[in-house]
Design an enzyme around this catalytic site. Structure first.
Site, PDB file in Angstrom:
ATOM      1  N   GLU A   1      78.733   0.573   8.298  1.00 55.12           N
ATOM      2  CA  GLU A   1      78.581  -0.805   8.773  1.00 55.12           C
ATOM      3  C   GLU A   1      78.034  -1.732   7.698  1.00 55.12           C
ATOM      4  O   GLU A   1      78.349  -2.932   7.681  1.00 55.12           O
ATOM      5  CB  GLU A   1      77.663  -0.851  10.002  1.00 55.12           C
ATOM      6  CG  GLU A   1      78.270  -0.276  11.269  1.00 55.12           C
ATOM      7  CD  GLU A   1      77.979   1.205  11.457  1.00 55.12           C
ATOM      8  OE1 GLU A   1      78.260   1.740  12.543  1.00 55.12           O
ATOM      9  OE2 GLU A   1      77.468   1.837  10.487  1.00 55.12           O
TER      10      GLU A   1
ATOM     11  N   PHE B   1      70.078   5.839  26.340  1.00 52.22           N
ATOM     12  CA  PHE B   1      70.528   6.390  25.062  1.00 52.22           C
ATOM     13  C   PHE B   1      70.961   5.260  24.132  1.00 52.22           C
ATOM     14  O   PHE B   1      71.775   4.421  24.495  1.00 52.22           O
ATOM     15  CB  PHE B   1      71.686   7.356  25.313  1.00 52.22           C
ATOM     16  CG  PHE B   1      72.318   7.885  24.061  1.00 52.22           C
ATOM     17  CD1 PHE B   1      71.624   8.758  23.232  1.00 52.22           C
ATOM     18  CD2 PHE B   1      73.613   7.529  23.708  1.00 52.22           C
ATOM     19  CE1 PHE B   1      72.204   9.254  22.078  1.00 52.22           C
ATOM     20  CE2 PHE B   1      74.201   8.016  22.564  1.00 52.22           C
ATOM     21  CZ  PHE B   1      73.491   8.887  21.742  1.00 52.22           C
ATOM     22  N   GLN B   2      70.391   5.211  22.940  1.00 47.76           N
ATOM     23  CA  GLN B   2      70.664   4.226  21.887  1.00 47.76           C
ATOM     24  C   GLN B   2      70.263   2.798  22.267  1.00 47.76           C
ATOM     25  O   GLN B   2      70.608   1.848  21.576  1.00 47.76           O
ATOM     26  CB  GLN B   2      72.143   4.256  21.457  1.00 47.76           C
ATOM     27  CG  GLN B   2      72.496   5.503  20.654  1.00 47.76           C
ATOM     28  CD  GLN B   2      73.845   5.405  19.993  1.00 47.76           C
ATOM     29  OE1 GLN B   2      74.772   4.758  20.501  1.00 47.76           O
ATOM     30  NE2 GLN B   2      73.996   6.068  18.854  1.00 47.76           N
TER      31      GLN B   2
ATOM     32  N   ARG C   1      66.891 -13.864 -16.510  1.00 49.96           N
ATOM     33  CA  ARG C   1      67.081 -12.531 -17.082  1.00 49.96           C
ATOM     34  C   ARG C   1      68.555 -12.180 -17.159  1.00 49.96           C
ATOM     35  O   ARG C   1      69.020 -11.624 -18.144  1.00 49.96           O
ATOM     36  CB  ARG C   1      66.335 -11.484 -16.254  1.00 49.96           C
ATOM     37  CG  ARG C   1      66.503 -10.092 -16.849  1.00 49.96           C
ATOM     38  CD  ARG C   1      65.724  -9.024 -16.126  1.00 49.96           C
ATOM     39  NE  ARG C   1      66.082  -7.718 -16.642  1.00 49.96           N
ATOM     40  CZ  ARG C   1      65.738  -6.579 -16.077  1.00 49.96           C
ATOM     41  NH1 ARG C   1      64.985  -6.588 -14.995  1.00 49.96           N
ATOM     42  NH2 ARG C   1      66.103  -5.423 -16.598  1.00 49.96           N
TER      43      ARG C   1
ATOM     44  N   VAL D   1      75.263  -5.339  -8.539  1.00 49.63           N
ATOM     45  CA  VAL D   1      73.948  -5.760  -9.024  1.00 49.63           C
ATOM     46  C   VAL D   1      73.387  -4.732 -10.000  1.00 49.63           C
ATOM     47  O   VAL D   1      73.444  -3.531  -9.754  1.00 49.63           O
ATOM     48  CB  VAL D   1      72.997  -5.952  -7.838  1.00 49.63           C
ATOM     49  CG1 VAL D   1      71.569  -6.164  -8.301  1.00 49.63           C
ATOM     50  CG2 VAL D   1      73.457  -7.135  -6.989  1.00 49.63           C
TER      51      VAL D   1
ATOM     52  N   PHE E   1      68.977  -1.413 -15.006  1.00 53.03           N
ATOM     53  CA  PHE E   1      68.225  -2.647 -14.820  1.00 53.03           C
ATOM     54  C   PHE E   1      66.756  -2.338 -14.524  1.00 53.03           C
ATOM     55  O   PHE E   1      65.850  -2.994 -15.044  1.00 53.03           O
ATOM     56  CB  PHE E   1      68.848  -3.434 -13.664  1.00 53.03           C
ATOM     57  CG  PHE E   1      68.516  -4.900 -13.657  1.00 53.03           C
ATOM     58  CD1 PHE E   1      69.216  -5.799 -14.448  1.00 53.03           C
ATOM     59  CD2 PHE E   1      67.520  -5.393 -12.839  1.00 53.03           C
ATOM     60  CE1 PHE E   1      68.916  -7.158 -14.430  1.00 53.03           C
ATOM     61  CE2 PHE E   1      67.208  -6.747 -12.809  1.00 53.03           C
ATOM     62  CZ  PHE E   1      67.916  -7.631 -13.611  1.00 53.03           C
ATOM     63  N   ILE E   2      66.530  -1.322 -13.691  1.00 50.13           N
ATOM     64  CA  ILE E   2      65.160  -0.931 -13.346  1.00 50.13           C
ATOM     65  C   ILE E   2      64.510  -0.182 -14.505  1.00 50.13           C
ATOM     66  O   ILE E   2      63.302  -0.294 -14.741  1.00 50.13           O
ATOM     67  CB  ILE E   2      65.148  -0.065 -12.070  1.00 50.13           C
ATOM     68  CG1 ILE E   2      65.941  -0.767 -10.965  1.00 50.13           C
ATOM     69  CG2 ILE E   2      63.731   0.207 -11.614  1.00 50.13           C
ATOM     70  CD1 ILE E   2      65.483  -2.172 -10.657  1.00 50.13           C
TER      71      ILE E   2
ATOM     72  N   GLU F   1      63.031  -2.780 -16.520  1.00 50.03           N
ATOM     73  CA  GLU F   1      61.832  -3.341 -15.896  1.00 50.03           C
ATOM     74  C   GLU F   1      60.621  -2.429 -16.108  1.00 50.03           C
ATOM     75  O   GLU F   1      59.504  -2.901 -16.354  1.00 50.03           O
ATOM     76  CB  GLU F   1      62.067  -3.559 -14.404  1.00 50.03           C
ATOM     77  CG  GLU F   1      62.983  -4.735 -14.100  1.00 50.03           C
ATOM     78  CD  GLU F   1      63.116  -5.001 -12.622  1.00 50.03           C
ATOM     79  OE1 GLU F   1      63.526  -6.116 -12.261  1.00 50.03           O
ATOM     80  OE2 GLU F   1      62.821  -4.091 -11.806  1.00 50.03           O
TER      81      GLU F   1
END
Length: 572
Positions: free
Chosen positions: A52, A114-115, A255, A383, A468-469, A472
């Site tokens: 989803e 249920f749900q 950046r 990204v 990217f991280i 950082e």
């Protein structure tokens, strides 16, 4: 008067608003919608995604690319909670999206069924309209209202429907307000225009900063900037609106940026800020620069910087009036220095386009992307480091389209958005640009591309890292941890799902593979093994000897191969 099932009436309202496809996965609590979709299968196409989240991101991308509302759905419980990533992307990037949420039957609500979840408060933060349908008669009305609100407030409308209500017959007297929908052009106040021009003429180092709010007004922006000899800088979301070969276009800022754009901003004494809500203004806009802002939303005026002149108006109309208000301002040292700085930067990027380094550098890859891209191609960029590569190296002509997850910056955007782009523009060439971390989050929906015969060119930049991280963590001087990724053969995975797959490890393979991809009639995944070297940090350059020691500058030059690259102020 005839009778019609409430759920079918709802779909006919959506048809009146121009909706022709909807994303989701069936579930027991959404089966009244599925029944209606079956009845309307010749007018509204149901797109079965494999997660989803992919459907919700695709709905957001539909809205960003077309301006029309995107629609997705999720069943009660996990089907609905999976939607949040895409819905927050739409909310933060101001895209009109409708999310239809399944709920247990009204007779089973409040019995801990249920749900069963109390869904209304769950979606309160992400939405500008959030209602649970209480009667079958109100369902088409609430859907119509939801679409109106999504357009008005450029955000997410959520409608929760107990499953039994959509199967109940109602009088065929419902109606849609789509025929009454209008857009208006907000004209600027002449006093604001005059005050803005006065500041522009006094400025010695003015820049024009543009965001996605100037869509449809690229020529007005270019003419205005040339008239007053201003360099143009754009947000990432506005990539492609100004053609990349425009001589005074410096690129994007912050950046995910180019060197000349960041330097122009840092040295500017006036910023004409148009159609943007740039969140990093505090860090990249000089505090003492004069600031003129144009926006159609008064709540944005003065939000990001102390504003000297606020212009509440349509960007296109405001820029037209700003240009004719005064005589042209001749180009001087400021303008010419920026042109030279841009030229130097472009030559530096181009110098790596024929590199034979292994693992590959990204520049030879983008050389091939630009070579095979059609004049009206669509680029959906995920990204990470790949976003930096795309804004620097895609050579867009103003007719092509670009989209990424701007404010929310969710990974998994590429494959999902590619599905939306190809469905909304079936005759146009679509590329998705993905890091291996982002691609592996949603790669199962290559099956969706295959199922609906969507010949999308999916490019995976595999560097076995969340690059990217990684950068950082380097900047914060902490131990690098959790950023390395196990390698995988994404080409073989794609083939297993029915797509064509190619693995590239050497530059000489690129041309042949990209030629095959361009001519493919089915989805393609090109897994390119690239270096994990950090992209040039335009946001934190160590080149200025007034700020850094010679030893530090030399180390930076060696690491990023930036010999003979001047700093803007040295060109002034």
């Amino acid at each position: 008067m005839g009778m019609i099932k409430s759920g079918l009436a709802m779909l006919k309202v959506l048809e009146s608003w121009g909706v022709d496809h909807i994303y989701g996965i069936p579930g027991g609590s959404i089966n009244s919608l599925m029944s209606a979709l079956y009845e309307e299968r010749n007018t509204i196409k149901y797109i079965q995604v494999r997660h989803e989240e992919v459907g919700a991101i695709a709905a957001s991308v539909d809205a960003k690319l077309t301006g029309k509302i995107g629609v997705c759905f999720g069943s009660a419980g996990p089907g609905s909670t999976h939607l949040f990533n895409g819905l927050y992307d739409a909310q933060l990037d101001h895209a009109p999206v409708l999310a239809i949420i399944g709920q247990v039957a009204s007779t089973a609500m409040n019995y801990d069924s249920f749900q069963e979840l109390n869904e209304n408060p769950m979606f309160a933060d992400v939405s500008i309209y959030n209602r649970t349908v209480m009667t079958p008669e109100s369902l088409p009305y609430i859907i119509d209202e939801a679409v109106r609100r999504a357009y008005k407030y450029k955000g997410v409308a959520v409608v929760t429907i107990p499953v039994n209500l959509g199967l109940i017959d109602i009088d065929e007297d419902y109606f849609s307000s789509a025929i009454n929908y209008r857009k208006s052009i907000l004209m600027p106040d002449s006093k604001d225009i005059s005050e803005a021009v006065t500041l522009i003429l006094k400025a010695k180092r003015p820049v024009l900063y543009v965001g996605q709010g100037i869509k449809g007004a690229s020529q007005e922006a270019i003419k205005l900037a040339k008239h007053y000899s201003m360099p143009i800088i754009s947000s990432v979301m506005a990539k492609g609106i100004i053609p990349d070969d425009t001589a005074n276009y410096m690129g994007t800022a912050a950046r995910v940026a180019s060197k000349p754009a960041n330097e122009a901003l840092s040295e500017s004494d006036l910023i004409l800020f148009t159609g943007s809500d740039f969140p990093f203004a505090k860090f990249f806009f000089p505090k003492n620069a004069k600031f003129i802002q144009i926006d159609t939303d008064s709540s944005k005026l003065g939000k990001r910087h102390k504003t000297d002149v606020a212009i509440l108006a349509d960007a296109k109309e405001a820029m037209k009036l700003l240009k004719v208000e005064a005589e042209a301002k001749p180009a001087g040292r400021w303008y010419n220095a920026n042109i030279k700085n841009r030229k130097n930067w472009q030559e530096w990027l181009q110098s790596f386009s024929c590199s034979n380094a292994i693992p590959l550098r990204p520049e030879p890859v983008f050389k091939e992307i630009n070579r095979i891209a059609n004049d009206d191609a669509i680029f959906i960029t995920d990204v990470g480091n790949v976003t930096i590569f795309a804004v620097r190296m895609l050579k867009m002509n103003g007719k092509q389209k670009f989209s990424t997850s701007g404010f929310f910056a969710t990974m998994g955007y590429g494959v999902s958005g590619g599905i939306a782009a190809k469905l909304s523009y079936p005759k146009r060439q679509v590329f998705t640009l993905n890091g291996d971390g982002a691609f592996s989050m949603v790669m199962q929906d290559i099956i969706t591309q295959v199922k609906y015969n969507l010949p999308i060119i999916n490019i995976v930049f595999s560097n076995n890292s969340l690059g990217f991280i990684d950068a950082e963590q380097e900047d914060s001087k902490q131990e690098k941890y959790g950023v390395d990724l196990a390698s995988a053969d994404y080409a073989k995975a794609a083939e297993a799902m029915g797509a064509k797959g190619y693995t590239v490890t050497k530059r000489e393979q690129l041309k042949s593979v990209f030629d095959k991809a361009k001519n493919s009639k089915i989805p393609v995944v090109i897994d390119i093994k690239i270096t994990n070297n950090r992209p040039f940090p335009a946001e934190d350059m160590v080149l200025d000897l007034e700020k850094y020691k010679r030893k530090e500058v030399d180390a930076f030059i060696k690491r990023y191969e930036v010999k003979n690259m001047p700093v803007l102020k040295d060109l002034l």
